[in-house]
Design an enzyme around this catalytic site. Structure first.
Site, PDB file in Angstrom:
ATOM      1  N   GLN A 110      -2.354  -6.305 -23.224  1.00  0.00           N
ATOM      2  CA  GLN A 110      -2.751  -5.396 -24.299  1.00  0.00           C
ATOM      3  C   GLN A 110      -2.817  -6.146 -25.629  1.00  0.00           C
ATOM      4  O   GLN A 110      -1.883  -6.864 -25.994  1.00  0.00           O
ATOM      5  CB  GLN A 110      -1.765  -4.235 -24.425  1.00  0.00           C
ATOM      6  CG  GLN A 110      -2.245  -3.183 -25.428  1.00  0.00           C
ATOM      7  CD  GLN A 110      -1.236  -2.078 -25.636  1.00  0.00           C
ATOM      8  OE1 GLN A 110      -0.200  -2.293 -26.241  1.00  0.00           O
ATOM      9  NE2 GLN A 110      -1.538  -0.886 -25.133  1.00  0.00           N
ATOM     10  N   TYR A 189      -1.337   2.348 -34.522  1.00  0.00           N
ATOM     11  CA  TYR A 189      -1.575   0.976 -34.971  1.00  0.00           C
ATOM     12  C   TYR A 189      -2.985   0.867 -35.570  1.00  0.00           C
ATOM     13  O   TYR A 189      -3.650   1.869 -35.787  1.00  0.00           O
ATOM     14  CB  TYR A 189      -1.312   0.011 -33.821  1.00  0.00           C
ATOM     15  CG  TYR A 189       0.134   0.090 -33.368  1.00  0.00           C
ATOM     16  CD1 TYR A 189       1.165  -0.424 -34.158  1.00  0.00           C
ATOM     17  CD2 TYR A 189       0.482   0.733 -32.175  1.00  0.00           C
ATOM     18  CE1 TYR A 189       2.497  -0.310 -33.773  1.00  0.00           C
ATOM     19  CE2 TYR A 189       1.816   0.850 -31.787  1.00  0.00           C
ATOM     20  CZ  TYR A 189       2.821   0.321 -32.586  1.00  0.00           C
ATOM     21  OH  TYR A 189       4.130   0.444 -32.213  1.00  0.00           O
ATOM     22  N   ARG A 236      -7.246   1.716 -24.719  1.00  0.00           N
ATOM     23  CA  ARG A 236      -6.206   2.747 -24.709  1.00  0.00           C
ATOM     24  C   ARG A 236      -6.371   3.653 -25.916  1.00  0.00           C
ATOM     25  O   ARG A 236      -6.495   3.183 -27.056  1.00  0.00           O
ATOM     26  CB  ARG A 236      -4.819   2.116 -24.735  1.00  0.00           C
ATOM     27  CG  ARG A 236      -3.701   3.088 -24.330  1.00  0.00           C
ATOM     28  CD  ARG A 236      -2.341   2.432 -24.391  1.00  0.00           C
ATOM     29  NE  ARG A 236      -1.401   3.061 -23.469  1.00  0.00           N
ATOM     30  CZ  ARG A 236      -0.097   3.121 -23.659  1.00  0.00           C
ATOM     31  NH1 ARG A 236       0.449   2.614 -24.753  1.00  0.00           N
ATOM     32  NH2 ARG A 236       0.688   3.693 -22.771  1.00  0.00           N
ATOM     33  N   GLY A 328       5.555   4.183 -17.825  1.00  0.00           N
ATOM     34  CA  GLY A 328       6.253   3.240 -18.672  1.00  0.00           C
ATOM     35  C   GLY A 328       7.723   3.127 -18.325  1.00  0.00           C
ATOM     36  O   GLY A 328       8.143   2.224 -17.605  1.00  0.00           O
ATOM     37  N   ARG A 329       8.539   4.042 -18.831  1.00  0.00           N
ATOM     38  CA  ARG A 329       9.990   3.961 -18.625  1.00  0.00           C
ATOM     39  C   ARG A 329      10.400   3.904 -17.161  1.00  0.00           C
ATOM     40  O   ARG A 329      11.373   3.202 -16.827  1.00  0.00           O
ATOM     41  CB  ARG A 329      10.681   5.114 -19.335  1.00  0.00           C
ATOM     42  CG  ARG A 329      10.589   5.045 -20.859  1.00  0.00           C
ATOM     43  CD  ARG A 329      11.335   6.200 -21.515  1.00  0.00           C
ATOM     44  NE  ARG A 329      10.850   7.471 -21.022  1.00  0.00           N
ATOM     45  CZ  ARG A 329      11.623   8.536 -20.753  1.00  0.00           C
ATOM     46  NH1 ARG A 329      12.926   8.459 -20.893  1.00  0.00           N
ATOM     47  NH2 ARG A 329      11.093   9.656 -20.322  1.00  0.00           N
TER      48      ARG A 329
END
Length: 379
Positions: A110, A189, A236, A328-329
């Protein structure tokens, strides 16, 4: 319209653990390890050997999308974030990809520019952004929590040079052994800051109406595709997500226009953060995007992982039209997540969230895997 896969078919029969195709890659399953910032790189952004161990432990994922990595110095967000703009960065990442490939895995990287999510104490440079709108909270720096600084508004020339920085970073990622890159246009971002009304107050060709606010993201994706090929590129997005104090203002107007513009370029996949199959916008985007769609389900950030590790949420998204599922987690806490979900074994819970960012093995490479006998027994 250019695409890199056949249109999504009715997906109720899709098997989470069955094979899938993504660009040139044959994936052994539909589970994707989502990119997660872990702050384990050297101070200069060079990946460290412990990162190779971490990712190789999770090589059972159909695809690993490695953590947010800065394409230039001013784009750095937090301390010990990896980078990909120097030869030393390429060499460090090559050690990671070689180890993951040896373990049977596949990786994208990424690419993320922080924009206003940055600080001079971290990068040595003053952060830049679409407009001089500061982040409203304190920033994490090498010397601790510090007040944010007002970012400097990017000039058009800086915008153009940043587009080229992304393209160069993509070339470096391929040289480092990655199968492709994911352009990060989400989670507050830089690219996301251009999309939102609150963070983008420009009056030139990069601000104002939706067609102008999506322009920077489209230019970045086009430059990256031109640099390494559409089959090596993903994007994304995070419609409506308020991470890092984002306030888009007109979410339902932004994303159909953005997705239509991206579809004309034809990257390999679109990755939707916190995808909810009950939301009309998700269904609209799925219908509009004829390529591979990666969906990241909502599993309750900050709370415990579901007992099934997210399997039910993943299968629900597959049934709603997603092609691949990014977790993810669950991957963070379970290096053998695919085997656990396949066998119905219990999952490790994420330990103290502070361990995500403190460096070292604790909370990083020391999560236990079940032995094969336990997996076979489903315990």
């Amino acid at each position: 319209m250019t695409t890199n896969s056949a249109p999504a078919a009715a997906s109720a029969a899709r098997d989470l653990f069955g094979p899938a195709r993504l660009g040139p890659l044959d994936l052994p399953n539909r589970l994707v390890m989502a990119p997660m910032t872990r702050n384990r790189a050297a101070d200069d952004g060079t990946p460290l050997p412990i990162m190779a161990e971490y990712y190789a432990q999770r090589a059972g994922a159909g695809l690993i999308i490695a953590e947010a990595t800065t394409p230039n110095a001013v784009g750095a967000t937090y301390p010990n974030i990896p980078a990909i703009y120097r030869d030393t960065h390429v060499e460090g990442w090559r050690a990671v990809t070689d180890t993951v490939h040896a373990a049977g895995g596949r990786m994208f990287l990424q690419l993320q520019h922080g924009g206003r999510i940055g600080h001079p104490e971290t990068s040595g440079l003053h952060p830049v952004a679409p407009s001089p709108v500061p982040f409203p909270d304190a920033m994490h720096t090498p010397s601790g929590s510090r007040p944010p600084v007002v970012p400097r508004e990017m000039t058009v020339e800086e915008i153009r040079s940043t587009v080229q920085d992304f393209a160069n970073a993509a070339r470096n990622a391929v040289a480092a052994g990655f199968a492709g890159v994911e352009v990060h246009a989400a989670n507050g971002y830089l690219l996301h800051q251009f999309l939102g009304q609150d963070t983008n107050r420009r009056t030139d060709a990069y601000g104002g109406p939706v067609a102008h606010r999506i322009r920077f993201t489209v230019e970045v994706v086009r430059a990256v595709v031109d640099a390494i090929g559409a089959e090596r590129v993903g994007v994304r997005i995070a419609p409506g997500v308020t991470a890092n104090a984002m306030a888009e203002g007109d979410t339902e107007a932004i994303y159909p226009e953005l997705v239509a513009a991206l579809a004309e370029i034809g990257p390999a996949y679109l990755h939707v953060v916190f995808a909810d199959p009950d939301q009309p916008l998700f269904r609209e985007l799925r219908a509009a995007w004829t390529g591979v769609l990666i969906a990241n389900p909502v599993l309750g950030w900050g709370g415990p992982l579901p007992e099934d590790g997210g399997k039910a949420a993943a299968e629900r998204l597959l049934a709603a039209g997603a092609d691949l599922i990014a977790l993810g987690r669950p991957f963070l806490a379970n290096p053998d997540l695919v085997d656990r979900l396949r066998g119905g074994a219990p999952v490790n819970q994420v330990r103290d969230s502070g361990l995500m960012y403190t460096g070292g093995a604790e909370g990083y490479t020391d999560y236990p895997a079940l032995d094969r006998a336990a997996l076979a027994a489903g315990v």
